[in-house]
Motif scaffolding. Structure first.
Motif, PDB file in Angstrom:
ATOM      1  N   LEU A  28       3.037  24.670  19.436  1.00 26.96           N
ATOM      2  CA  LEU A  28       4.209  24.958  20.253  1.00 26.96           C
ATOM      3  C   LEU A  28       4.953  23.651  20.479  1.00 26.96           C
ATOM      4  O   LEU A  28       4.327  22.579  20.547  1.00 26.96           O
ATOM      5  CB  LEU A  28       3.799  25.542  21.610  1.00 26.96           C
ATOM      6  N   LEU A  66      -3.271  29.378  22.704  1.00 28.12           N
ATOM      7  CA  LEU A  66      -2.685  29.759  21.414  1.00 28.12           C
ATOM      8  C   LEU A  66      -3.791  30.006  20.405  1.00 28.12           C
ATOM      9  O   LEU A  66      -4.966  29.897  20.719  1.00 28.12           O
ATOM     10  CB  LEU A  66      -1.679  28.707  20.930  1.00 28.12           C
ATOM     11  N   GLN A  67      -3.401  30.332  19.191  1.00 31.24           N
ATOM     12  CA  GLN A  67      -4.349  30.643  18.124  1.00 31.24           C
ATOM     13  C   GLN A  67      -4.570  29.416  17.236  1.00 31.24           C
ATOM     14  O   GLN A  67      -3.733  28.519  17.177  1.00 31.24           O
ATOM     15  CB  GLN A  67      -3.805  31.793  17.259  1.00 31.24           C
ATOM     16  N   GLU A 115      -1.793  27.203  15.281  1.00 31.54           N
ATOM     17  CA  GLU A 115      -0.500  27.383  15.934  1.00 31.54           C
ATOM     18  C   GLU A 115      -0.118  26.112  16.695  1.00 31.54           C
ATOM     19  O   GLU A 115      -0.967  25.448  17.274  1.00 31.54           O
ATOM     20  CB  GLU A 115      -0.603  28.565  16.903  1.00 31.54           C
ATOM     21  N   SER A 165      -2.170  24.498  23.808  1.00 33.54           N
ATOM     22  CA  SER A 165      -1.049  23.615  23.519  1.00 33.54           C
ATOM     23  C   SER A 165      -0.901  22.667  24.698  1.00 33.54           C
ATOM     24  O   SER A 165      -0.750  23.102  25.843  1.00 33.54           O
ATOM     25  CB  SER A 165       0.246  24.413  23.332  1.00 33.54           C
ATOM     26  N   THR A 169      -2.111  20.471  19.607  1.00 36.88           N
ATOM     27  CA  THR A 169      -3.038  21.594  19.704  1.00 36.88           C
ATOM     28  C   THR A 169      -4.449  21.051  19.898  1.00 36.88           C
ATOM     29  O   THR A 169      -4.947  20.305  19.059  1.00 36.88           O
ATOM     30  CB  THR A 169      -2.975  22.495  18.451  1.00 36.88           C
TER      31      THR A 169
END
Length: 163
Positions: free
Chosen positions: A132, A126-127, A130, A17, A22
Motif C-alpha cells: 500500500l 494486507l495479503q 501486497e 502495511s 510490507t
C-alpha cells in the motif's frame, strides 16, 4: 519438560502495511512470552521508517537482499545483502531507507518483544505480496502516531531529524 519446537512456514504470520513497507510478523512476542519477536520486512525503493528511538529493546536487522542506508546521530552507512545492523538498547535515534532500485528485504529481531505489538496497532492488514502507498501524515495523524509510539516506549522524530 518438553521443548515445543515450532516450524513457521512462509505463508504464516500477519502481513501489515507500515509506512508503505510490507512487514510480516513471523514470531510475535505472544509466542515467546515477550522474550523476542521476529519481523520480515519488505521495503520498496525509497521506503523505510523515519527517525525514531526505543530505549527498552535491542533491534537487529539482517539484510537478506538489497541495499539499505541506516542513519543515526553518529552518521550513516549502507548495509548490503548479508550484512547485519544492530541497534542496542538505550534509545539510539535511527532510521533506514532502501537506496536500491529493487525491493530490499530485511529480517528484524527485537529483544524483548513489543515492537510487533506496536506494528499490529498502527499497521494496515494486507495479503502476502501486497503493498500500500504510505499514508498521508497530516498533523493529526502525526500526533496519533506519536501517542501510540509513546505507549510502546518509542519516540518518533521529524523526517529530517537526522539530515
Amino acid at each position: 519438560m518438553a521443548n515445543n519446537v515450532k516450524q513457521i512456514t512462509k505463508s504464516q504470520g500477519n502481513y501489515l502495511s507500515i509506512v508503505g513497507d510490507t512487514y510480516r510478523i513471523i514470531i510475535p512476542g505472544k509466542q515467546t512470552n515477550g522474550e523476542f519477536a521476529m519481523i520480515d520486512m519488505l521495503i520498496p525503493p525509497h521506503g523505510g521508517p523515519g527517525p525514531h528511538a526505543h530505549e527498552s529493546f535491542h533491534e537487529s536487522f539482517y539484510v537478506v537482499d538489497g541495499e539499505v542506508e541506516f542513519k543515526t546521530e553518529e552518521g550513516k552507512s549502507i548495509a548490503k545483502k548479508g550484512d547485519t545492523i544492530t541497534i542496542p538498547k538505550g534509545g539510539a535515534i535511527h532510521s533506514f531507507k532502501n537506496v536500491s532500485n529493487g525491493l530490499a528485504h530485511l529480517l528484524c529481531t527485537v529483544v524483548p518483544a513489543g515492537l510487533d505489538d506496536f506494528f499490529e496497532e498502527i499497521g494496515t492488514p494486507l495479503q502476502e505480496g501486497e503493498f500500500l502507498p504510505p499514508p498521508p501524515l497530516d498533523e493529526n495523524a502525526v500526533k496519533k502516531l506519536m501517542a501510540i509510539a509513546k505507549k510502546y516506549g518509542q519516540v518518533v522524530y521529524p523526517p529530517d531529524y537526522l539530515d
